[in-house]
Each structure stands twice: as C-alpha cells, then as structure tokens.
Design an enzyme around this catalytic site. Structure first.
Site, PDB file in Angstrom:
ATOM      1  N   HIS A 163     -27.311  -3.149  28.574  1.00  0.00           N
ATOM      2  CA  HIS A 163     -26.862  -1.773  28.373  1.00  0.00           C
ATOM      3  C   HIS A 163     -27.920  -0.976  27.614  1.00  0.00           C
ATOM      4  O   HIS A 163     -28.633  -1.509  26.747  1.00  0.00           O
ATOM      5  CB  HIS A 163     -25.527  -1.745  27.639  1.00  0.00           C
ATOM      6  N   HIS A 200     -22.487  -1.791  15.168  1.00  0.00           N
ATOM      7  CA  HIS A 200     -22.066  -1.266  16.473  1.00  0.00           C
ATOM      8  C   HIS A 200     -20.721  -0.543  16.374  1.00  0.00           C
ATOM      9  O   HIS A 200     -19.877  -0.643  17.245  1.00  0.00           O
ATOM     10  CB  HIS A 200     -22.004  -2.415  17.495  1.00  0.00           C
ATOM     11  N   HIS A 247     -18.161  -9.269  28.221  1.00  0.00           N
ATOM     12  CA  HIS A 247     -18.424  -7.829  28.069  1.00  0.00           C
ATOM     13  C   HIS A 247     -18.475  -7.085  29.403  1.00  0.00           C
ATOM     14  O   HIS A 247     -18.935  -5.959  29.468  1.00  0.00           O
ATOM     15  CB  HIS A 247     -19.735  -7.630  27.309  1.00  0.00           C
ATOM     16  N   HIS A 260     -27.892  -7.955  25.943  1.00  0.00           N
ATOM     17  CA  HIS A 260     -27.445  -7.547  27.272  1.00  0.00           C
ATOM     18  C   HIS A 260     -28.175  -6.271  27.670  1.00  0.00           C
ATOM     19  O   HIS A 260     -28.918  -5.679  26.873  1.00  0.00           O
ATOM     20  CB  HIS A 260     -25.929  -7.370  27.324  1.00  0.00           C
ATOM     21  N   ASP A 291     -28.073   1.206  25.206  1.00  0.00           N
ATOM     22  CA  ASP A 291     -28.169   1.324  23.748  1.00  0.00           C
ATOM     23  C   ASP A 291     -28.745   0.070  23.118  1.00  0.00           C
ATOM     24  O   ASP A 291     -28.965   0.029  21.903  1.00  0.00           O
ATOM     25  CB  ASP A 291     -26.804   1.663  23.133  1.00  0.00           C
ATOM     26  N   HIS A 292     -29.055  -0.936  23.936  1.00  0.00           N
ATOM     27  CA  HIS A 292     -29.651  -2.176  23.439  1.00  0.00           C
ATOM     28  C   HIS A 292     -31.060  -2.408  23.976  1.00  0.00           C
ATOM     29  O   HIS A 292     -31.754  -3.293  23.477  1.00  0.00           O
ATOM     30  CB  HIS A 292     -28.762  -3.372  23.806  1.00  0.00           C
ATOM     31  N   ASP A 294     -22.390  -7.345  22.574  1.00  0.00           N
ATOM     32  CA  ASP A 294     -21.069  -6.733  22.732  1.00  0.00           C
ATOM     33  C   ASP A 294     -20.131  -7.711  23.429  1.00  0.00           C
ATOM     34  O   ASP A 294     -20.517  -8.396  24.384  1.00  0.00           O
ATOM     35  CB  ASP A 294     -21.176  -5.456  23.557  1.00  0.00           C
TER      36      ASP A 294
END
Length: 306
Positions: free
Chosen positions: A65, A269, A141, A63, A67-68, A211
């Site tokens: 976001h 995570h 998510h 996805h 942090d990914h 997530d």
C-alpha cells in the site's frame, strides 16, 4: 538498540504526522540501520534526524500500500549521494517489490551506484544475517501483508576467571580461545569452554507489524516480544468497522499484548482523522481503565531504547 518513528499516520499524512516509516538502530550489535516501510516523505523526515542513509543496509516492506512504499524510490536514489555509494543494500518485501522499484527507476531514468539484493516473500520468511534472525509471517489485510519478528544475537557468557585460575590458566591470550571456541587445550588436557563461562544471554526480540486485523500469525510474531510495534488505525469506538477494513482496533492490540505476553507496546498507524489532542485525550481515557495494558501511542520522531 533503538527504534525511531519517522511516520505514524495511517493512509494519509497530516500536518503533525507523516506516513509509515520505522528505523531500527542495531548498535551495539552492528553499525547499521534497518528501515521498516518507507512512506512518502520518509527521506525528508530523516533529514531532521542524525540517521544517515548510507548506514541503512536493509529495508523491510510490510505490504504494497502506498502509505508504506511511496517514499522508497526517492530514498533509494538519494542514498547514492548520501554515503551509499558501493554499499550493498538488501530489500525485503512482498512479491512485486522488485518490479515496483525497477520500473520506477527505469521510467524516471534514475541510476543507483550500489547493488540491491531483493528478497521477495510469498508466504513466510526465515532470514539470517550476522547473528540476527528475521521471521516474517503473513497477516490478514486483504493484500499480502507481513509482520516481522527480529531476534537479536545471543551474547556469550562471560569468562569465569576464578575457574580458569583454579586449573592454572592465568589471564592472557588463551582466554580469547576459551571465549570463542567450544573447547580449548591446556597442559595436555582438553576442556569444554562452557564449563568456564557464565550463561549466554539471549538478545531482545522486536516485533514489527504491517497492517492487519486479528489473525493467528500475530501470536507467532509477537510471542514474548520485548518491544512490539503494532498498528491501531482505530483507537476508539466500535471495532467492527476496523476489522471490516482489515485493520486493527485498539482493543485488538490490547488482547494481543496480553495473550502474547508483550513487554513494551508501541502503537502507530493511527487514522489521519485523529488530531494530536484527540489522541492525547483517548490515551488518558484508556489509561484510566483498570484493565488497560502498558502501551504508548507514538508520534513522529519518537525514539525508544531496547
């Protein structure tokens, strides 16, 4: 095959853990590496490992976001200078991943010396590559987030030498025909190859989640998986908070392990609020309970054979 973690923290990096990145080494099936998510600093983490960027030929994003994905433009650019020249790369992810990369590269005047094939997922994906089957299903998510189920190639059954000798066929080049073809001809007669081979062996199944809070599609991805990689942003306390932020609590993951009959579970995570010592203490507390399924809290640079 082997799975290696280059980032195990949720949201923000810590002094001990980087943001999300997972490498799947496909040997012995292929001399390739697949990456799942590329958090900020992933290429620096890889410098501490034997993995080479030039061997990465697929990147799967769960996805959008930060942090990914915040480490993705830098890693793609560095790949040009670290063995990736003229080596095509396939980038799979939610809609918007192509625009994100192309905009970033254009504005930074960065240029790649290899082609990228983009595959953007809307609701689901069924992708075949060199005997691998990758299935992606949407999770829950808040934004589009996907779980990936990787089914590895089936290994053909071994040749039954005694059975072939019984019809007069001695070891030789003809055995390769028996191994690779559905039928073969010998002494004017056509035989079914399967009658002279053992049972084919299915390869391991790997499930890697983005997530999510609990949802039905999790069971499709995780069903009978040999290894499951799943987030547990919250590993203690009341799980209402975790689900309200569209994340998983450790109890949610344990329920999935049991219901999907997962063989080995790797938990990543974890919230950046947990220190290494706190995670170790919670691990001990959970394993002291009688009904806790088999699991491992992973840390950066952990590797697991599949």
């Amino acid at each position: 095959m082997e799975v290696t973690f280059f980032g195990t923290s949720a949201g923000l990096p810590t002094k001990e853990r980087n943001t999300q990145a997972i490498a799947l080494n496909l040997e012995p099936y292929s001399n390739s590496i697949w990456l799942f998510d590329v958090g900020e600093g992933t290429q620096h983490q890889i410098l501490h490992h034997s993995i080479k960027l030039g061997k990465i030929d697929h990147i799967f994003i769960t996805h959008m976001h930060g942090d990914h994905i915040f480490g993705l433009p830098g890693l793609l650019t560095s790949r040009s200078f670290q063995g990736g020249e003229n080596k095509p790369l396939t980038l799979v992810g939610p809609k918007g991943i192509q625009k994100y990369i192309e905009t970033t590269l254009t504005l930074s005047e960065s240029h790649l010396n290899y082609p990228i094939t983009y595959i953007e997922i809307d609701e689901s994906l069924n992708y075949h590559h060199n005997g691998f089957i990758v299935q992606a299903e949407m999770l829950n998510h808040g934004i589009k987030s996907f779980g990936y189920r990787i089914e590895t190639p089936t290994t053909p059954g071994t040749i039954d030498v005694d059975a072939l000798k019984a019809i007069g066929l001695e070891p030789g080049p003809k055995y390769q025909e028996v191994k690779t073809n559905n039928t073969f001809e010998f002494n004017g007669k056509v035989y079914q190859s399967d009658e002279f081979k053992g049972e084919a062996k299915s390869g391991p199944v790997v499930a890697i989640f983005g997530d999510t809070k609990p949802c039905p599609n999790e069971h499709i991805i995780a069903n009978e998986a040999d290894i499951m990689v799943h987030e547990a942003t919250y590993i203690e306390g009341e799980k209402t908070l975790a689900n309200s932020y569209h994340h998983s609590h450790i109890d949610d993951v344990f329920n999935l392990i049991r219901q999907a009959n997962v063989k080995q579970s790797l938990i990543t995570h974890m919230s950046n609020r947990y220190t290494k010592e706190e995670i170790e203490n919670i691990d001990q507390e959970l394993n002291a309970l009688a009904d806790t399924p088999d699991f491992t809290f992973v840390t950066d640079f952990d590797s697991f054979k599949i």
